[in-house]
Design an enzyme around this catalytic site. Structure first.
Site, short mmCIF file in Angstrom:
data_model
loop_
_atom_site.label_atom_id
_atom_site.label_comp_id
_atom_site.label_asym_id
_atom_site.label_seq_id
_atom_site.Cartn_x
_atom_site.Cartn_y
_atom_site.Cartn_z
N GLN A 262 20.93 28.56 42.55
CA GLN A 262 21.27 29.25 41.53
C GLN A 262 20.09 29.10 40.39
O GLN A 262 19.74 29.93 39.53
CB GLN A 262 22.86 29.18 40.78
CG GLN A 262 23.69 29.92 41.82
CD GLN A 262 23.45 31.21 42.03
OE1 GLN A 262 23.14 31.64 43.43
NE2 GLN A 262 23.57 32.14 41.27
N HIS A 265 16.93 31.05 40.13
CA HIS A 265 16.80 32.41 39.71
C HIS A 265 16.07 32.52 38.32
O HIS A 265 15.32 33.48 38.25
CB HIS A 265 18.24 32.82 39.33
CG HIS A 265 18.80 33.38 40.71
ND1 HIS A 265 18.48 34.71 41.33
CD2 HIS A 265 19.87 33.13 41.46
CE1 HIS A 265 19.29 35.24 42.05
NE2 HIS A 265 19.98 34.18 42.63
N GLU A 331 30.78 33.15 37.22
CA GLU A 331 30.28 34.13 38.01
C GLU A 331 30.60 33.88 39.60
O GLU A 331 31.09 34.64 40.28
CB GLU A 331 28.69 34.27 37.91
CG GLU A 331 28.31 35.60 38.72
CD GLU A 331 26.84 35.66 38.57
OE1 GLU A 331 26.04 36.68 39.05
OE2 GLU A 331 26.04 34.76 38.08
N HIS A 332 30.15 32.77 40.04
CA HIS A 332 30.12 32.26 41.43
C HIS A 332 30.93 30.83 41.47
O HIS A 332 30.59 30.21 40.63
CB HIS A 332 28.76 32.02 42.21
CG HIS A 332 28.02 33.15 41.99
ND1 HIS A 332 27.06 33.18 41.05
CD2 HIS A 332 27.75 34.14 42.91
CE1 HIS A 332 26.22 34.34 41.53
NE2 HIS A 332 26.71 34.98 42.23
N ASP A 365 25.43 36.39 48.48
CA ASP A 365 24.32 37.12 47.75
C ASP A 365 23.64 38.37 48.74
O ASP A 365 23.25 39.15 48.14
CB ASP A 365 23.09 36.15 47.44
CG ASP A 365 23.37 35.55 46.27
OD1 ASP A 365 24.15 35.62 45.39
OD2 ASP A 365 22.55 34.54 45.94
N HIS A 424 56.74 68.64 20.00
CA HIS A 424 56.67 68.31 21.28
C HIS A 424 58.35 68.62 22.02
O HIS A 424 58.43 69.12 23.09
CB HIS A 424 56.75 66.51 21.19
CG HIS A 424 55.41 66.14 21.21
ND1 HIS A 424 54.56 66.39 20.08
CD2 HIS A 424 54.51 65.20 21.91
CE1 HIS A 424 53.20 65.83 20.30
NE2 HIS A 424 53.24 65.15 21.41
#
Length: 437
Positions: A262, A265, A331-332, A365, A424
């Site tokens: 990761q 990235h 996230e992961h 991924d 109503h």
């Protein structure tokens, strides 16, 4: 390389944990001041503005903002067979999983003649953003397009930044992935200007969409915030992140490799190890140091791992590890423990959970079948990753006959009077009186 946060002698509250867990410094609010004028300019000047921003931010203004079909066809023809085979396998697995997760319609008869049903209706048109930047992401094409197609969306547009090295069009692998999926509407536009184009449309070029999805940098995230409400969005994606819950049974080499995967990235990517084993933490540090020295993207990887968003968090036991992971809302999230399945079942906050040492994040991924567009920055505490419901609307349908309405009519009138909304009640009484005539 990784800083350490030692919680073994502490018992922080859930609120305190939120301030303890490491985070990247990302200020979407500041970026809004940059992107709002860009979006307004695209609304006003359309294609001319898109070309100018392409030149300014990407170094190139494409001849055609909409990629001609011949470029899509050529990209697929020229695609490396091994990459094509990988993409086709990914498409198949992602499609099978997403089609299986389309929610079924529901029909409930609450009383004789009183039926309420729910249908899931796909939006008419979506705009899917595929980032450029530091890497090429055909996998993002797969994740966004297949989820929309599985949901039944009839009109799909993809946009990706123009590449100077490819004649002002998106990377050929991006174009090839679109061609594999049957997407013919592809634009060479990136950043906030692309989000503005999708949300508001550009005369003679691109019709407005109903939903915009896909990851991007902070300016893309800010642009999605700016148009949210005009269109639907999936999330405001921030820098990617991984957290690993591990105990003494974990394989340090695997953990280190996954943290590194990761970190490559982005310089702001987060890599976090949560463990109750100091010995494992030490071993992971050693393994990580060796792996970093041999990695291709050395500079950004080192910056990511040494940044405030990455750390080893030492816990007193697995219970505290779970609490830390839920506060972080990764996230992961990988689980490398003796009872990985059991620990995974206790997690409340994660974009996606990868169970056991043979289910690493890179599998997700590309080829696991799940979606890799996931909530970041702790938003997994309340948000879901991209899925078919991102493109579906749950619509209720109410069908009462005269007898069913009569059975509850006076109760509706009583509640309407309690809320001081007499008209109503009158709408109900008109029908009850008509039924008695």
């Amino acid at each position: 390389m990784l800083t350490r946060i030692d919680l073994r002698d502490q018992d922080p509250t859930p609120r305190e944990l939120l301030s303890i867990v490491p985070r990247a410094d990302v200020d979407v609010a500041d970026a809004l001041t940059v992107v709002e004028p860009i979006i307004a300019d695209v609304r006003e000047r359309g294609a001319d503005a898109l070309r100018e921003y392409g030149e300014r931010f990407d170094g190139v203004a494409p001849e055609h903002l909409r990629v001609p079909q011949r470029y899509l066809d050529r990209a697929l023809e020229d695609l490396d067979p091994a990459i094509r085979e990988g993409l086709e396998e990914a498409i198949d697995r992602v499609r099978r999983f997403h089609e299986a997760t389309v929610p079924p319609p529901v029909r409930v008869e609450l009383a004789p003649g009183a039926v309420v049903s729910q249908r899931w209706i796909p939006v008419a048109r979506v705009g899917l953003y595929v980032p450029g930047g530091l890497a090429v992401y055909p996998s993002s094409v797969v994740m966004n397009v297949v989820a929309a197609q599985a949901a039944g969306v009839p009109s799909v547009a993809v946009t990706s930044p123009p590449q100077r090295s490819h004649g002002g069009y998106p990377h050929p692998t991006i174009l090839a992935a679109c061609a594999l999926l049957g997407v013919t509407e592809v634009y060479a536009a990136g950043g906030a200007q692309a989000i503005g184009m999708l949300a508001y449309g550009v005369d003679g070029l691109c019709d407005p969409v109903d939903v915009v999805t896909g990851p991007g940098n902070v300016f893309v995230a800010a642009a999605k915030r700016a148009v949210n409400g005009v269109v639907g969005i999936d999330s405001e994606a921030g820098p990617t992140e991984i957290a690993v819950i591990a105990d003494a049974t974990a394989t340090a080499r695997f953990v280190a490799a996954d943290l590194l995967s990761q970190a490559e990235h982005d310089p702001m990517a987060g890599s976090v190890l949560i463990t109750d084993s100091e010995e494992l933490a030490d071993e992971v540090d050693r393994e990580l140091a060796a792996l970093v020295d041999a990695t291709k993207h050395l500079a950004r990887t080192k910056e990511a791992l040494s940044g405030r968003q990455s750390a080893i968090i030492l816990t007193k036991d697995i219970d505290q590890s779970v609490a830390v992971a839920d506060a972080y809302g990764a996230e992961h999230l990988e689980i490398h423990t003796d009872d990985a399945v059991g620990v995974a079942g206790r997690i409340r906050s994660a974009g996606a959970i990868f169970v056991g040492e043979h289910s690493p994040v890179p599998l997700g991924d590309y080829l696991a079948g799940s979606n890799h567009v996931l909530p970041t920055g702790g938003t997994a505490r309340f948000a879901s990753g991209l899925n078919v419901t991102s493109f579906l609307k749950a619509v209720s349908q109410i069908e009462y006959d005269a007898a069913a309405l009569a059975a509850v009519g006076e109760k509706v009138v009583a509640l309407a009077d309690a809320e001081d909304l007499p008209a109503h009640g009158e709408a109900i009484r008109a029908r009850l009186e008509a039924a008695q005539e």
